[in-house]
Design a protein around this motif. Structure first.
Motif, PDB file in Angstrom:
ATOM      1  N   UNK A   5     -12.392  -3.564  29.598  1.00 30.38           N
ATOM      2  CA  UNK A   5     -11.073  -3.383  30.190  1.00 30.38           C
ATOM      3  C   UNK A   5     -10.539  -4.683  30.753  1.00 30.38           C
ATOM      4  N   UNK A   6      -9.221  -4.857  30.642  1.00 29.18           N
ATOM      5  CA  UNK A   6      -8.607  -6.081  31.153  1.00 29.18           C
ATOM      6  C   UNK A   6      -8.876  -6.237  32.641  1.00 29.18           C
ATOM      7  N   UNK A   7      -8.957  -5.139  33.360  1.00 33.99           N
ATOM      8  CA  UNK A   7      -9.200  -5.196  34.799  1.00 33.99           C
ATOM      9  C   UNK A   7     -10.697  -5.065  35.059  1.00 33.99           C
ATOM     10  N   UNK A   8     -11.362  -6.189  35.302  1.00 32.22           N
ATOM     11  CA  UNK A   8     -12.801  -6.171  35.567  1.00 32.22           C
ATOM     12  C   UNK A   8     -13.061  -6.530  37.025  1.00 32.22           C
ATOM     13  N   UNK A   9     -12.225  -6.004  37.920  1.00 31.83           N
ATOM     14  CA  UNK A   9     -12.283  -6.413  39.322  1.00 31.83           C
ATOM     15  C   UNK A   9     -13.596  -6.040  40.003  1.00 31.83           C
ATOM     16  N   UNK A  10     -14.361  -5.107  39.420  1.00 33.73           N
ATOM     17  CA  UNK A  10     -15.575  -4.646  40.092  1.00 33.73           C
ATOM     18  C   UNK A  10     -16.823  -5.356  39.605  1.00 33.73           C
ATOM     19  N   UNK A  11     -16.657  -6.392  38.778  1.00 30.09           N
ATOM     20  CA  UNK A  11     -17.835  -7.152  38.388  1.00 30.09           C
ATOM     21  C   UNK A  11     -18.552  -7.662  39.635  1.00 30.09           C
ATOM     22  N   UNK A  12     -19.869  -7.556  39.681  1.00 24.29           N
ATOM     23  CA  UNK A  12     -20.588  -7.921  40.903  1.00 24.29           C
ATOM     24  C   UNK A  12     -20.262  -9.319  41.404  1.00 24.29           C
ATOM     25  N   UNK A 241     -15.210 -11.544  31.128  1.00 19.54           N
ATOM     26  CA  UNK A 241     -13.962 -10.802  31.267  1.00 19.54           C
ATOM     27  C   UNK A 241     -13.040 -11.176  30.126  1.00 19.54           C
ATOM     28  N   UNK A 242     -12.130 -10.286  29.798  1.00 15.68           N
ATOM     29  CA  UNK A 242     -11.146 -10.613  28.779  1.00 15.68           C
ATOM     30  C   UNK A 242      -9.759 -10.520  29.401  1.00 15.68           C
ATOM     31  N   UNK A 243      -8.900 -11.415  28.958  1.00 15.01           N
ATOM     32  CA  UNK A 243      -7.520 -11.405  29.442  1.00 15.01           C
ATOM     33  C   UNK A 243      -6.587 -11.519  28.254  1.00 15.01           C
ATOM     34  N   UNK A 444      -9.892 -11.913  35.824  1.00 15.45           N
ATOM     35  CA  UNK A 444     -10.383 -13.193  35.311  1.00 15.45           C
ATOM     36  C   UNK A 444      -9.913 -14.350  36.186  1.00 15.45           C
ATOM     37  N   UNK A 445     -10.869 -15.067  36.755  1.00 17.22           N
ATOM     38  CA  UNK A 445     -10.576 -16.254  37.553  1.00 17.22           C
ATOM     39  C   UNK A 445     -10.239 -17.418  36.636  1.00 17.22           C
ATOM     40  N   UNK A 446      -9.161 -18.135  36.946  1.00 19.41           N
ATOM     41  CA  UNK A 446      -8.794 -19.344  36.210  1.00 19.41           C
ATOM     42  C   UNK A 446      -8.500 -20.424  37.245  1.00 19.41           C
ATOM     43  N   UNK A 447      -9.491 -21.232  37.546  1.00 18.64           N
ATOM     44  CA  UNK A 447      -9.324 -22.232  38.592  1.00 18.64           C
ATOM     45  C   UNK A 447      -9.071 -21.570  39.935  1.00 18.64           C
ATOM     46  N   UNK A 448      -7.975 -21.943  40.589  1.00 15.12           N
ATOM     47  CA  UNK A 448      -7.650 -21.361  41.886  1.00 15.12           C
ATOM     48  C   UNK A 448      -6.976 -20.001  41.753  1.00 15.12           C
ATOM     49  N   UNK A 449      -6.653 -19.589  40.536  1.00 13.07           N
ATOM     50  CA  UNK A 449      -6.007 -18.292  40.315  1.00 13.07           C
ATOM     51  C   UNK A 449      -7.053 -17.194  40.205  1.00 13.07           C
TER      52      UNK A 449
END
Length: 519
Positions: A5-12, A241-243, A444-449
């Motif tokens: 899923x695009x939303x992987x906010x619960x990854x440990x 993660x996938x975006x 998905x983290x991209x640098x400071x984002x």
């Protein structure tokens, strides 16, 4: 099938706070970025501030508002090719470079070895054979139209969190934005040259939810679920993660690069000291050529500092073509894809050390910098002016900053005066990162984002999306089929503006949409 899923906010790793370090002070204070413009005298600076101040008069159009790309604005008749026009102020020599760059932008690359040696080197793994394949008529991409259809103008970016202290430090020092999947690299390539298997296929399904607006009007939003089927080279890292990212429109890129750092940073407010709930943050990255810290402006998460960085990245990752800035002829192939690394490449010693030797990259960059912003339509119509008022009243202009004046005395890469110098432009973006809420998070983290952060996209030309692209697809993954849907997906810092829009009367909402369609 691997479903990610695009939303992987619960990854440990992310839930534990994976490198979500905010710049809590102005970037200028931390990284010695300029706090004021050095290209203007005090008198000129005052004039610029006066002309870029937000309007409070919605009874008439502002001076020069129609020419939203300054003197570079295209006033050509609106057709499906309106995004493909050159900047209006190019001299004959620059015009020739623009057309040469256009030819290279449209060039179809082929696999090596080939009799057309100046065109081979495609892939071996790739997403498109040309720049134009994704940016059709230099416009906006879209997700696959049906199950099994080629993604083409949408890609899946792959990234995992830092796994070691050294990797964490690399991100903190801006030497890495994130880390690619160990097998499939930074992006899923769903195409391959003959004799090689593509990495996999994009799968996409939607669920729907209904939103009721003031007055009883209902709108159906579609929530995407992305996955990957037919993985050809083994499993993906469990923390990858996938975006999904659709191709953004190409217009006005050189003008965006010409906005002074200080003017973008002046709108940053990461600690919300103004108390507005808007916490715009600058994306700090490294220029790929110089290695110096720079302000990110391009890409959905502002991960590239310059147009050239963006172009070189696309050549390498999307098409698999090496350039002077990214000389690896195998693009995004990894050590776990030995079949890919064993394929022939397109480097021709008599032509140079890369598959696309200079001046290919400079010419495509120049073309990309000089695609003109079209003139606005219906700027003075009462309903458009009323919609502009609603746009401001709803709070949209808090992030979609209407106007800037580009740097004076700007020089191009050829050392000559730049066409983009000292222009009043109307991009309707602050080019900062904003938390857009969980609904739009890709995890998905991209640098400071962070996964919830997205760069404010410019709005100029948005009203011509249907004309140029033949359909409408908005937001980073094209889930929104109308401008109304796009607004209703806004959350986080933009939720207040979203709710203000939803609470408008039907006529006021339509007026705001009419204003956007005039851009």
């Amino acid at each position: 099938m691997t479903v990610l899923p695009a939303n992987r906010a619960l990854l440990p790793a992310i839930a534990a706070g994976f490198l979500v370090f905010s710049i809590t002070l102005a970037a200028a204070d931390i990284l010695d970025f300029p706090t004021t413009r050095s290209d203007l005298s005090a008198e000129e600076l005052k004039r610029v501030r006066d002309v870029t101040r937000a309007t409070s008069n919605f009874l008439k159009a502002e001076p020069y508002e129609t020419m939203q790309g300054g003197s570079l604005t295209s006033i050509d008749k609106v057709t499906r090719d309106i995004f493909s026009q050159p900047s209006a102020n190019l001299n004959p020599e620059q015009g020739q470079d623009f057309h040469l760059g256009n030819a290279l932008f449209r060039k179809l690359w082929v696999s090596a070895p080939s009799s057309t040696q100046a065109s081979d080197g495609l892939g071996p793994l790739f997403n498109a054979r040309s720049c134009q394949s994704c940016h059709v008529r230099d416009g906006r991409g879209h997700p696959p139209e049906e199950v099994g259809a080629a993604a083409t103008s949408m890609v899946l970016r792959l990234a995992r969190p830092a796994a070691t202290p050294e990797e964490e430090q690399a991100v903190k020092d801006f030497h890495a934005l994130n880390f690619p999947d160990s097998t499939y690299g930074a992006q899923l390539q769903d195409l391959a040259v003959p004799g090689l298997a593509a990495e996999g296929k994009v799968t996409l399904s939607y669920s729907e939810e209904t939103v009721t607006l003031a007055g009883g009007e209902t709108v159906t939003l579609r929530k995407p679920m992305y996955g990957i089927s037919d993985l050809a080279y083994g499993p993906m890292n469990v923390n990858t993660t996938i975006s999904p990212r659709i191709a953004p429109p190409m217009i006005g890129l050189g003008l965006i690069e010409a906005i002074p750092d200080a003017d973008i940073l002046a709108n940053a407010d990461p600690d919300d000291k103004k108390g507005t709930g808007i916490r715009g943050r600058p994306a700090i990255v490294r220029d790929h050529r110089t290695g110096q810290l720079a302000l990110g402006r391009f890409g959905w998460k502002a991960q590239n500092a310059t147009v050239r960085d963006q172009v070189a990245d696309a050549f390498s990752i999307d098409i698999g073509i090496s350039t002077s800035d990214r000389p690896n002829p195998y693009g995004d192939c990894t050590a776990k894809e030995p079949q890919c690394l064993a394929m022939p490449n397109g480097v021709q010693e008599r032509l140079g050390t890369t598959e696309a030797p200079d001046p290919v990259l400079p010419l495509v960059t120049f073309y990309s910098e000089n695609l003109a912003v079209p003139a606005r339509r219906t700027t003075s119509q009462p309903t458009v002016l009323h919609g502009k008022d609603m746009f401001y009243r709803s709070g949209c202009a808090a992030c979609h900053t209407p106007k800037f004046v580009t740097r004076d005395g700007l020089k191009g890469s050829d050392g000559k005066d730049s066409p983009q110098a000292f222009q009043l432009i109307w991009p309707y973006s602050d080019f900062l990162l904003h938390d857009m809420g969980e609904g739009l998070s890709d995890g998905q983290q991209v640098g400071v984002a962070s996964g919830r952060d997205w760069r404010t996209p410019p709005l100029w030309g948005i009203g011509l999306t249907q004309t140029v692209s033949g359909q409408q697809a908005y937001l980073h993954d094209g889930r929104a089929r109308t401008l109304t849907e796009a607004i209703l997906w806004h959350g986080g810092e933009a939720e207040k503006a979203r709710n203000a829009f939803a609470g408008l009367s039907k006529d006021d909402r339509q007026a705001l949409i009419n204003f956007l369609e005039s851009l």
